[in-house]
Scaffold this motif. Structure first.
Motif, PDB file in Angstrom:
ATOM      1  N   LYS A  94      -9.964 -16.677 -14.794  1.00  0.00           N
ATOM      2  CA  LYS A  94      -9.421 -16.822 -16.149  1.00  0.00           C
ATOM      3  C   LYS A  94     -10.274 -17.766 -16.991  1.00  0.00           C
ATOM      4  N   MET A  95     -10.793 -18.822 -16.400  1.00  0.00           N
ATOM      5  CA  MET A  95     -11.662 -19.734 -17.143  1.00  0.00           C
ATOM      6  C   MET A  95     -12.952 -19.017 -17.545  1.00  0.00           C
ATOM      7  N   LYS A  96     -13.477 -18.186 -16.657  1.00  0.00           N
ATOM      8  CA  LYS A  96     -14.670 -17.407 -16.975  1.00  0.00           C
ATOM      9  C   LYS A  96     -14.379 -16.452 -18.135  1.00  0.00           C
ATOM     10  N   GLU A  97     -13.216 -15.799 -18.102  1.00  0.00           N
ATOM     11  CA  GLU A  97     -12.821 -14.911 -19.194  1.00  0.00           C
ATOM     12  C   GLU A  97     -12.737 -15.668 -20.514  1.00  0.00           C
ATOM     13  N   LEU A  98     -12.143 -16.861 -20.493  1.00  0.00           N
ATOM     14  CA  LEU A  98     -12.031 -17.666 -21.719  1.00  0.00           C
ATOM     15  C   LEU A  98     -13.406 -18.018 -22.280  1.00  0.00           C
ATOM     16  N   LYS A  99     -14.334 -18.372 -21.400  1.00  0.00           N
ATOM     17  CA  LYS A  99     -15.688 -18.708 -21.850  1.00  0.00           C
ATOM     18  C   LYS A  99     -16.364 -17.496 -22.484  1.00  0.00           C
ATOM     19  N   GLU A 100     -16.207 -16.325 -21.851  1.00  0.00           N
ATOM     20  CA  GLU A 100     -16.797 -15.104 -22.392  1.00  0.00           C
ATOM     21  C   GLU A 100     -16.170 -14.754 -23.744  1.00  0.00           C
ATOM     22  N   GLN A 101     -14.853 -14.892 -23.816  1.00  0.00           N
ATOM     23  CA  GLN A 101     -14.160 -14.598 -25.071  1.00  0.00           C
ATOM     24  C   GLN A 101     -14.568 -15.578 -26.166  1.00  0.00           C
ATOM     25  N   MET A 102     -14.801 -16.827 -25.806  1.00  0.00           N
ATOM     26  CA  MET A 102     -15.243 -17.823 -26.778  1.00  0.00           C
ATOM     27  C   MET A 102     -16.632 -17.477 -27.304  1.00  0.00           C
ATOM     28  N   ALA A 103     -17.515 -17.035 -26.433  1.00  0.00           N
ATOM     29  CA  ALA A 103     -18.863 -16.647 -26.867  1.00  0.00           C
ATOM     30  C   ALA A 103     -18.790 -15.480 -27.853  1.00  0.00           C
ATOM     31  N   ILE A 104     -17.923 -14.518 -27.572  1.00  0.00           N
ATOM     32  CA  ILE A 104     -17.741 -13.382 -28.478  1.00  0.00           C
ATOM     33  C   ILE A 104     -17.194 -13.867 -29.817  1.00  0.00           C
ATOM     34  N   ALA A 105     -16.187 -14.734 -29.766  1.00  0.00           N
ATOM     35  CA  ALA A 105     -15.586 -15.253 -30.995  1.00  0.00           C
ATOM     36  C   ALA A 105     -16.605 -16.029 -31.823  1.00  0.00           C
ATOM     37  N   GLU A 106     -17.445 -16.809 -31.169  1.00  0.00           N
ATOM     38  CA  GLU A 106     -18.469 -17.571 -31.896  1.00  0.00           C
ATOM     39  C   GLU A 106     -19.451 -16.640 -32.606  1.00  0.00           C
ATOM     40  N   ALA A 107     -19.861 -15.584 -31.914  1.00  0.00           N
ATOM     41  CA  ALA A 107     -20.797 -14.632 -32.520  1.00  0.00           C
ATOM     42  C   ALA A 107     -20.153 -13.936 -33.721  1.00  0.00           C
ATOM     43  N   GLU A 108     -18.896 -13.547 -33.566  1.00  0.00           N
ATOM     44  CA  GLU A 108     -18.194 -12.887 -34.671  1.00  0.00           C
ATOM     45  C   GLU A 108     -17.970 -13.857 -35.830  1.00  0.00           C
ATOM     46  N   ALA A 109     -17.687 -15.115 -35.523  1.00  0.00           N
ATOM     47  CA  ALA A 109     -17.494 -16.107 -36.582  1.00  0.00           C
ATOM     48  C   ALA A 109     -18.785 -16.306 -37.370  1.00  0.00           C
TER      49      ALA A 109
END
Length: 65
Positions: free
Chosen positions: A11-26
């Motif tokens: 789950k922590m790995k998923e959160l990190k991946e999702q954060m990277a996606i969110a940063e790129a979209e932001a």
């Protein structure tokens, strides 16, 4: 259910991946790409869901002690 440590790590790995996606979209959104705002919102919702699952598991483990 998987071992708690495996679940936690996953789950922590998923959160990190999702954060990277969110940063790129932001970055795209704040550069003027309005469509990226929708993708950013979706990424943030996914992060919220993942975080809630992790919080639930942590609470369950704490209450089982």
């Amino acid at each position: 259910m998987k071992n708690f440590n495996d679940y936690n790590t996953e789950k922590m790995k998923e959160l990190k991946e999702q954060m990277a996606i969110a940063e790129a979209e932001a970055d795209q959104y704040f550069s003027g790409n309005d469509a990226a705002g929708i993708r950013l919102s979706k990424a943030l919702e996914q992060m919220e869901t993942t975080a809630q699952l992790l919080r639930n598991e942590i609470s369950n483990k704490k209450n089982a002690r």
